[in-house]
Design a protein around this motif. Structure first.
Motif, PDB file in Angstrom:
ATOM      1  N   SER A  52      71.936  28.436  80.632  1.00  0.00           N
ATOM      2  CA  SER A  52      71.891  27.184  80.100  1.00  0.00           C
ATOM      3  C   SER A  52      70.794  26.113  80.420  1.00  0.00           C
ATOM      4  CB  SER A  52      73.181  26.225  80.285  1.00  0.00           C
ATOM      5  OG  SER A  52      74.435  27.275  79.809  1.00  0.00           O
ATOM      6  N   ILE A  53      70.668  26.279  81.430  1.00  0.00           N
ATOM      7  CA  ILE A  53      69.393  25.396  82.376  1.00  0.00           C
ATOM      8  C   ILE A  53      68.031  25.739  81.665  1.00  0.00           C
ATOM      9  CG2 ILE A  53      68.323  24.791  84.222  1.00  0.00           C
ATOM     10  CD1 ILE A  53      71.044  25.059  85.978  1.00  0.00           C
ATOM     11  N   ARG A  54      67.851  27.191  81.492  1.00  0.00           N
ATOM     12  CA  ARG A  54      66.555  27.304  80.869  1.00  0.00           C
ATOM     13  C   ARG A  54      66.403  27.000  79.444  1.00  0.00           C
ATOM     14  NH1 ARG A  54      66.014  33.731  81.798  1.00  0.00           N
ATOM     15  NH2 ARG A  54      66.594  32.855  83.910  1.00  0.00           N
ATOM     16  N   MET A  55      67.461  27.323  78.843  1.00  0.00           N
ATOM     17  CA  MET A  55      67.669  26.720  77.480  1.00  0.00           C
ATOM     18  C   MET A  55      67.335  25.261  77.367  1.00  0.00           C
ATOM     19  SD  MET A  55      70.368  28.950  75.496  1.00  0.00           S
ATOM     20  CE  MET A  55      70.512  28.132  73.931  1.00  0.00           C
ATOM     21  N   ALA A  56      67.915  24.598  78.313  1.00  0.00           N
ATOM     22  CA  ALA A  56      67.689  23.154  77.961  1.00  0.00           C
ATOM     23  C   ALA A  56      66.426  22.613  78.524  1.00  0.00           C
ATOM     24  CB  ALA A  56      68.667  22.287  79.121  1.00  0.00           C
ATOM     25  N   TRP A  57      65.733  23.388  79.536  1.00  0.00           N
ATOM     26  CA  TRP A  57      64.298  23.145  79.824  1.00  0.00           C
ATOM     27  C   TRP A  57      63.271  23.451  78.700  1.00  0.00           C
ATOM     28  CZ3 TRP A  57      59.905  25.660  80.136  1.00  0.00           C
ATOM     29  CH2 TRP A  57      58.799  25.043  81.028  1.00  0.00           C
ATOM     30  N   PHE A  58      63.526  24.393  77.891  1.00  0.00           N
ATOM     31  CA  PHE A  58      62.719  24.832  77.047  1.00  0.00           C
ATOM     32  C   PHE A  58      62.997  23.760  75.714  1.00  0.00           C
ATOM     33  CE2 PHE A  58      62.039  29.068  78.660  1.00  0.00           C
ATOM     34  CZ  PHE A  58      60.715  29.118  78.288  1.00  0.00           C
ATOM     35  N   LYS A  59      64.191  23.350  75.465  1.00  0.00           N
ATOM     36  CA  LYS A  59      64.333  22.344  74.528  1.00  0.00           C
ATOM     37  C   LYS A  59      63.703  21.014  74.776  1.00  0.00           C
ATOM     38  CE  LYS A  59      68.641  21.116  71.955  1.00  0.00           C
ATOM     39  NZ  LYS A  59      70.093  21.405  71.867  1.00  0.00           N
ATOM     40  N   VAL A  60      63.727  20.634  76.082  1.00  0.00           N
ATOM     41  CA  VAL A  60      63.094  19.492  76.431  1.00  0.00           C
ATOM     42  C   VAL A  60      61.554  19.695  76.255  1.00  0.00           C
ATOM     43  CG1 VAL A  60      62.669  17.892  78.352  1.00  0.00           C
ATOM     44  CG2 VAL A  60      65.203  18.624  77.405  1.00  0.00           C
ATOM     45  N   ASN A  61      61.020  20.689  76.818  1.00  0.00           N
ATOM     46  CA  ASN A  61      59.580  20.991  76.965  1.00  0.00           C
ATOM     47  C   ASN A  61      58.876  21.513  76.080  1.00  0.00           C
ATOM     48  OD1 ASN A  61      59.049  19.813  80.008  1.00  0.00           O
ATOM     49  ND2 ASN A  61      60.809  21.228  80.304  1.00  0.00           N
ATOM     50  N   TYR A  62      59.376  22.262  75.154  1.00  0.00           N
ATOM     51  CA  TYR A  62      58.852  23.136  74.178  1.00  0.00           C
ATOM     52  C   TYR A  62      59.739  23.223  72.958  1.00  0.00           C
ATOM     53  CZ  TYR A  62      55.732  24.607  77.707  1.00  0.00           C
ATOM     54  OH  TYR A  62      54.804  24.755  78.835  1.00  0.00           O
ATOM     55  N   PRO A  63      60.114  21.880  72.526  1.00  0.00           N
ATOM     56  CA  PRO A  63      61.149  21.971  71.464  1.00  0.00           C
ATOM     57  C   PRO A  63      60.985  22.604  70.051  1.00  0.00           C
ATOM     58  CG  PRO A  63      59.952  19.636  71.596  1.00  0.00           C
ATOM     59  CD  PRO A  63      59.567  20.487  72.649  1.00  0.00           C
ATOM     60  N   GLU A  64      59.675  22.781  69.589  1.00  0.00           N
ATOM     61  CA  GLU A  64      59.520  23.473  68.330  1.00  0.00           C
ATOM     62  C   GLU A  64      59.765  24.852  68.717  1.00  0.00           C
ATOM     63  OE1 GLU A  64      57.115  21.334  69.950  1.00  0.00           O
ATOM     64  OE2 GLU A  64      56.407  19.856  68.402  1.00  0.00           O
ATOM     65  N   ALA A  65      59.135  25.392  69.833  1.00  0.00           N
ATOM     66  CA  ALA A  65      59.203  26.883  70.062  1.00  0.00           C
ATOM     67  C   ALA A  65      60.735  27.198  70.262  1.00  0.00           C
ATOM     68  CB  ALA A  65      58.569  27.228  71.277  1.00  0.00           C
ATOM     69  N   PHE A  66      61.612  26.278  70.840  1.00  0.00           N
ATOM     70  CA  PHE A  66      62.835  26.515  71.070  1.00  0.00           C
ATOM     71  C   PHE A  66      63.509  26.782  69.938  1.00  0.00           C
ATOM     72  CE2 PHE A  66      67.101  24.670  70.881  1.00  0.00           C
ATOM     73  CZ  PHE A  66      67.772  25.321  71.990  1.00  0.00           C
ATOM     74  N   TYR A  67      63.383  25.623  68.721  1.00  0.00           N
ATOM     75  CA  TYR A  67      63.900  25.816  67.553  1.00  0.00           C
ATOM     76  C   TYR A  67      63.552  26.829  66.746  1.00  0.00           C
ATOM     77  CZ  TYR A  67      65.534  21.066  68.423  1.00  0.00           C
ATOM     78  OH  TYR A  67      66.375  19.840  68.768  1.00  0.00           O
ATOM     79  N   ALA A  68      62.541  27.258  66.675  1.00  0.00           N
ATOM     80  CA  ALA A  68      61.754  28.536  66.202  1.00  0.00           C
ATOM     81  C   ALA A  68      62.646  29.837  66.632  1.00  0.00           C
ATOM     82  CB  ALA A  68      60.446  28.715  66.472  1.00  0.00           C
ATOM     83  N   ALA A  69      62.868  29.872  68.068  1.00  0.00           N
ATOM     84  CA  ALA A  69      63.419  30.809  68.666  1.00  0.00           C
ATOM     85  C   ALA A  69      65.061  30.911  68.309  1.00  0.00           C
ATOM     86  CB  ALA A  69      63.385  30.936  70.118  1.00  0.00           C
ATOM     87  N   TRP A  70      65.498  29.696  68.190  1.00  0.00           N
ATOM     88  CA  TRP A  70      66.870  29.715  67.935  1.00  0.00           C
ATOM     89  C   TRP A  70      67.480  30.103  66.638  1.00  0.00           C
ATOM     90  CZ3 TRP A  70      70.716  27.321  65.124  1.00  0.00           C
ATOM     91  CH2 TRP A  70      71.891  27.290  65.672  1.00  0.00           C
ATOM     92  N   PHE A  71      66.584  29.574  65.484  1.00  0.00           N
ATOM     93  CA  PHE A  71      66.932  29.687  64.306  1.00  0.00           C
ATOM     94  C   PHE A  71      66.366  31.363  63.968  1.00  0.00           C
ATOM     95  CE2 PHE A  71      65.909  24.966  63.417  1.00  0.00           C
ATOM     96  CZ  PHE A  71      67.383  24.880  63.151  1.00  0.00           C
ATOM     97  N   SER A  72      65.545  32.009  64.578  1.00  0.00           N
ATOM     98  CA  SER A  72      65.244  33.304  64.316  1.00  0.00           C
ATOM     99  C   SER A  72      66.364  34.222  64.502  1.00  0.00           C
ATOM    100  CB  SER A  72      64.239  33.750  65.168  1.00  0.00           C
ATOM    101  OG  SER A  72      62.851  33.181  64.758  1.00  0.00           O
ATOM    102  N   SER A  73      67.399  33.632  65.464  1.00  0.00           N
ATOM    103  CA  SER A  73      68.557  34.653  66.061  1.00  0.00           C
ATOM    104  C   SER A  73      69.677  34.182  64.799  1.00  0.00           C
ATOM    105  CB  SER A  73      68.997  34.144  67.246  1.00  0.00           C
ATOM    106  OG  SER A  73      69.492  32.978  67.450  1.00  0.00           O
TER     107      SER A  73
END
Length: 164
Positions: free
Chosen positions: A1-22
């Motif tokens: 959860s901490i890792r996901m939150a870190w990516f969501k804050v620091n690399y939001p576009e990449a986070f959303y791209a990865a999340w929607f891909s799943s």
């Protein structure tokens, strides 16, 4: 959860791209272009169903919530572009989350992969060329046309006497 939150804050576009891909199977590309009001309407429809909502509808609700969050934070989606978009994964292009070809309703993984691999071999010259070199059906091609994918591409290489 901490890792996901870190990516969501620091690399939001990449986070959303990865999340929607799943979650691509539950992604609704038609709603995102209508904006936040449409996403809210879709979420309300499902929430009103309460416990009678199916598992699929609940999965859609989760996807709508993340779309709502992303759009509310000021991030945007962009249509797939030949030569840039991936077959089955969302990607980040120019600060926007680009849809993969299989996110378009009716386009399966095999058809999307055939489109990408055929385009890598050689650019398409006509819609007839797309039909002959990919596993896209006529309906698939029409769906992709609606999303502006083949804009400027002639239907065939034949010259009409009316064009002369």
């Amino acid at each position: 959860s901490i890792r996901m939150a870190w990516f969501k804050v620091n690399y939001p576009e990449a986070f959303y791209a990865a999340w929607f891909s799943s979650k691509v199977d539950n992604f609704d590309p038609e709603s995102i272009w209508r904006g936040i009001p449409e996403i809210e309407r879709r979420m309300d429809e499902i929430e009103k169903l309460g416990n009678t909502a199916t598992a699929k509808q609940k999965e859609h609700l989760t996807v709508y919530e993340v779309i709502y969050e992303m759009l509310s934070r000021g991030y945007e989606f962009t249509e797939p572009v030949l030569g840039t978009a991936k077959a089955c994964r969302f990607s980040v292009v120019d600060g926007k989350v680009m849809l993969p070809f299989n996110a378009i309703s009716g386009i399966g993984d095999t058809a999307a992969e055939s489109l990408v691999s055929a385009y890598k071999e050689q650019d398409f010259s006509t819609i007839d060329d797309v039909r002959s070199r990919t596993r896209l059906s006529a309906t698939n091609i029409d769906d992709l046309k609606r999303h502006g994918l083949f804009k400027g591409l002639p239907d065939s290489a034949q010259i009409s006497i009316f064009d002369l």
